[in-house]
Design a protein around this motif. Structure first.
Motif, PDB file in Angstrom:
ATOM      1  N   GLU A 133       2.007   8.195   7.903  1.00 54.61           N
ATOM      2  CA  GLU A 133       1.170   9.158   7.528  1.00 54.61           C
ATOM      3  C   GLU A 133       0.918   8.979   6.044  1.00 54.61           C
ATOM      4  O   GLU A 133       1.162  10.185   5.410  1.00 54.61           O
ATOM      5  CB  GLU A 133       1.438  10.636   7.839  1.00 54.61           C
ATOM      6  CG  GLU A 133       1.366  10.773   9.287  1.00 54.61           C
ATOM      7  CD  GLU A 133       1.838  12.254   9.494  1.00 54.61           C
ATOM      8  OE1 GLU A 133       0.767  13.246   9.233  1.00 54.61           O
ATOM      9  OE2 GLU A 133       2.800  12.469  10.063  1.00 54.61           O
ATOM     10  N   PRO A 134       0.562   7.792   5.513  1.00 57.65           N
ATOM     11  CA  PRO A 134       0.493   7.498   4.158  1.00 57.65           C
ATOM     12  C   PRO A 134      -0.511   8.671   3.263  1.00 57.65           C
ATOM     13  O   PRO A 134      -0.142   9.150   2.397  1.00 57.65           O
ATOM     14  CB  PRO A 134       0.054   6.144   3.643  1.00 57.65           C
ATOM     15  CG  PRO A 134      -0.536   5.734   5.290  1.00 57.65           C
ATOM     16  CD  PRO A 134       0.067   6.407   6.319  1.00 57.65           C
ATOM     17  N   ASP A 135      -1.607   9.099   4.190  1.00 58.77           N
ATOM     18  CA  ASP A 135      -2.588   9.823   3.443  1.00 58.77           C
ATOM     19  C   ASP A 135      -1.955  11.154   3.132  1.00 58.77           C
ATOM     20  O   ASP A 135      -2.478  11.779   2.145  1.00 58.77           O
ATOM     21  CB  ASP A 135      -3.773  10.044   4.236  1.00 58.77           C
ATOM     22  CG  ASP A 135      -4.707   8.889   4.514  1.00 58.77           C
ATOM     23  OD1 ASP A 135      -4.507   7.808   3.773  1.00 58.77           O
ATOM     24  OD2 ASP A 135      -5.650   8.891   5.355  1.00 58.77           O
ATOM     25  N   ARG A 136      -0.961  11.462   3.850  1.00 60.41           N
ATOM     26  CA  ARG A 136      -0.436  12.967   3.726  1.00 60.41           C
ATOM     27  C   ARG A 136       0.870  12.844   2.782  1.00 60.41           C
ATOM     28  O   ARG A 136       1.329  13.465   2.104  1.00 60.41           O
ATOM     29  CB  ARG A 136       0.179  13.183   5.116  1.00 60.41           C
ATOM     30  CG  ARG A 136       1.105  14.559   5.067  1.00 60.41           C
ATOM     31  CD  ARG A 136       1.207  15.159   6.403  1.00 60.41           C
ATOM     32  NE  ARG A 136       2.193  16.012   6.671  1.00 60.41           N
ATOM     33  CZ  ARG A 136       2.987  16.432   7.672  1.00 60.41           C
ATOM     34  NH1 ARG A 136       2.773  15.821   8.674  1.00 60.41           N
ATOM     35  NH2 ARG A 136       3.806  17.481   7.659  1.00 60.41           N
ATOM     36  N   SER A 144       0.881  -1.283   0.086  1.00 58.06           N
ATOM     37  CA  SER A 144       0.083  -0.037  -0.024  1.00 58.06           C
ATOM     38  C   SER A 144       0.776   1.332  -0.130  1.00 58.06           C
ATOM     39  O   SER A 144       0.283   2.496  -0.067  1.00 58.06           O
ATOM     40  CB  SER A 144      -1.015   0.160   1.160  1.00 58.06           C
ATOM     41  OG  SER A 144      -0.224  -0.083   2.386  1.00 58.06           O
ATOM     42  N   HIS A 145       2.016   1.239   0.084  1.00 55.51           N
ATOM     43  CA  HIS A 145       3.216   2.277   0.102  1.00 55.51           C
ATOM     44  C   HIS A 145       4.592   2.062  -0.232  1.00 55.51           C
ATOM     45  O   HIS A 145       5.169   1.028   0.420  1.00 55.51           O
ATOM     46  CB  HIS A 145       3.170   2.857   1.489  1.00 55.51           C
ATOM     47  CG  HIS A 145       3.419   4.427   1.367  1.00 55.51           C
ATOM     48  ND1 HIS A 145       3.374   5.076   2.638  1.00 55.51           N
ATOM     49  CD2 HIS A 145       4.084   5.117   0.505  1.00 55.51           C
ATOM     50  CE1 HIS A 145       3.710   6.462   2.400  1.00 55.51           C
ATOM     51  NE2 HIS A 145       4.316   6.395   1.292  1.00 55.51           N
ATOM     52  N   THR A 171       5.900   7.517  -2.566  1.00 53.99           N
ATOM     53  CA  THR A 171       6.499   8.905  -1.884  1.00 53.99           C
ATOM     54  C   THR A 171       7.785   8.781  -2.396  1.00 53.99           C
ATOM     55  O   THR A 171       8.654   7.860  -2.173  1.00 53.99           O
ATOM     56  CB  THR A 171       6.619   9.007  -0.414  1.00 53.99           C
ATOM     57  OG1 THR A 171       5.113   8.814  -0.019  1.00 53.99           O
ATOM     58  CG2 THR A 171       7.052  10.403  -0.142  1.00 53.99           C
TER      59      THR A 171
END
Ligand SMILES: NC(=O)c1ccc[n+]([C@@H]2O[C@H](COP(=O)([O-])OP(=O)(O)OC[C@H]3O[C@@H](n4cnc5c(N)ncnc54)[C@H](OP(=O)(O)O)[C@@H]3O)[C@@H](O)[C@H]2O)c1
Length: 285
Positions: A197-200, A106-107, A143
């Motif tokens: 803080e994946p959403d950020r 997921s990241h 990211t």
């Protein structure tokens, strides 16, 4: 035993940046699966002692990479073109991305470098854009972290500071040109924030810098902290080119003519305790 959802796979975990990422993730309570070719090495054993699950995998072995990523929630990816060459860097970076996509993580946090745009002619910056393009094609939630000059360039014997940072770099870049710096440890801290803080952070491309200093200023701070100026070993450019290659010379010439547009305020806002050059040199005295 942590849930699979807590697992982050860290490549380059025995190295400077990946090692810092692994340490910060462990401090934050993640299960870290540390990828290395050398599970018996001292850095790999140190990771095991800190609680990481060390797995043997070569980035050239898709099967081993796939096994390392099974069930992982996240991946930190970093390669080193200076030790493997540019082609291998792209191959390895793309292989990690392929394995991350196959594992449906997921990241993915990517340890990149440079200005983040094509056309500089700096090999180890252009390669990272190729890897990022592959990540984008795969549709991965990414990211991108772009650390500017690592403060370790001043102290880590692996960077041969006496030849490069204190001699050839100022000669080619200009001793009075301001450069943006960050420590590997703080890159690790930012990566851990990104996983927390994946959403950020998913979709962000962040230049990372904590202090802006010329090499001449760094030399002065070094002398003040250590009580002696850093050792300088003059090496002619052709000898350096033969021993180390062209890439750093190209980078330094680029830096002589262009500014790295990286302020420090965004990184400092993320990490109020990040170390500046003086703090770093005091810590590594
Ligand atoms: N120097 C700077 O100022 C600066 C600034 C910004 C960004 N960067 C970027 O940072 C990156 C280098 O990071 P670093 O200094 O942390 O590197 P590093 O300390 O050399 O660590 C790289 C790690 O990669 C692993 N590795 C190499 N080949 C592998 C393979 N085939 N399979 C699996 N693992 C492999 C090695 O682990 P094992 O030997 O244990 O397998 C090694 O520990 C580069 O991409 C560079 O462009 C550097």
């Amino acid at each position: 035993v942590a849930d699979d959802g807590d697992v982050v796979v860290v490549t380059g975990a025995t190295g400077r940046i990946g090692g810092a990422v692994a340490r910060h993730l462990l401090e934050d309570g993640w299960t870290v699966r540390a990828v290395t070719r050398t599970p018996d090495s001292a850095p790999a054993r140190a990771l095991t002692a800190r609680g990481a699950e060390v797995v043997a995998a070569d980035l050239d072995d898709p099967g081993a990479l796939g096994r390392a990523m099974a069930g992982a929630a996240g991946v930190f990816s970093v390669q080193n073109p200076m030790t493997t060459g540019l082609e291998a860097e792209v191959r390895h970076g793309c292989a990690v991305a392929d394995a991350a996509a196959a594992a449906a993580v997921s990241h993915l946090v990517y340890g990149s470098a440079g200005v983040g745009r094509a056309g500089t002619g700096v090999g180890p910056w252009e390669t990272k854009l190729q890897v990022q393009a592959h990540m984008a094609e795969l549709g991965l939630p990414v990211t991108v972290l772009r650390p500017m000059a690592l403060m370790e360039l001043m102290t880590d014997p692996g960077f041969y500071p006496a030849v490069s940072t204190w001699h050839l770099m100022p000669r080619l870049v200009g001793g009075d040109r301001p450069l943006p710096w960050i420590s590997a440890d703080d890159v690790g801290a930012v990566a851990a924030r990104a996983f927390a803080e994946p959403d950020r952070f998913v979709g962000a491309d962040l230049p990372l810098a904590v202090d802006i200093r010329s090499i001449d200023e760094c030399r002065t701070v070094y002398a003040a902290v250590r009580g002696r100026r850093p050792r300088r070993i003059p090496m002619p450019v052709p000898v350096f080119r033969r021993v180390v290659g062209e890439d750093l010379l190209t980078m330094w010439r680029w830096l002589a003519e262009h500014d790295l547009d990286a302020g420090t305020s965004a990184t400092r806002a993320l990490l109020p305790d990040a170390v500046d050059v003086r703090g770093f040199l005091e810590r590594h005295r």
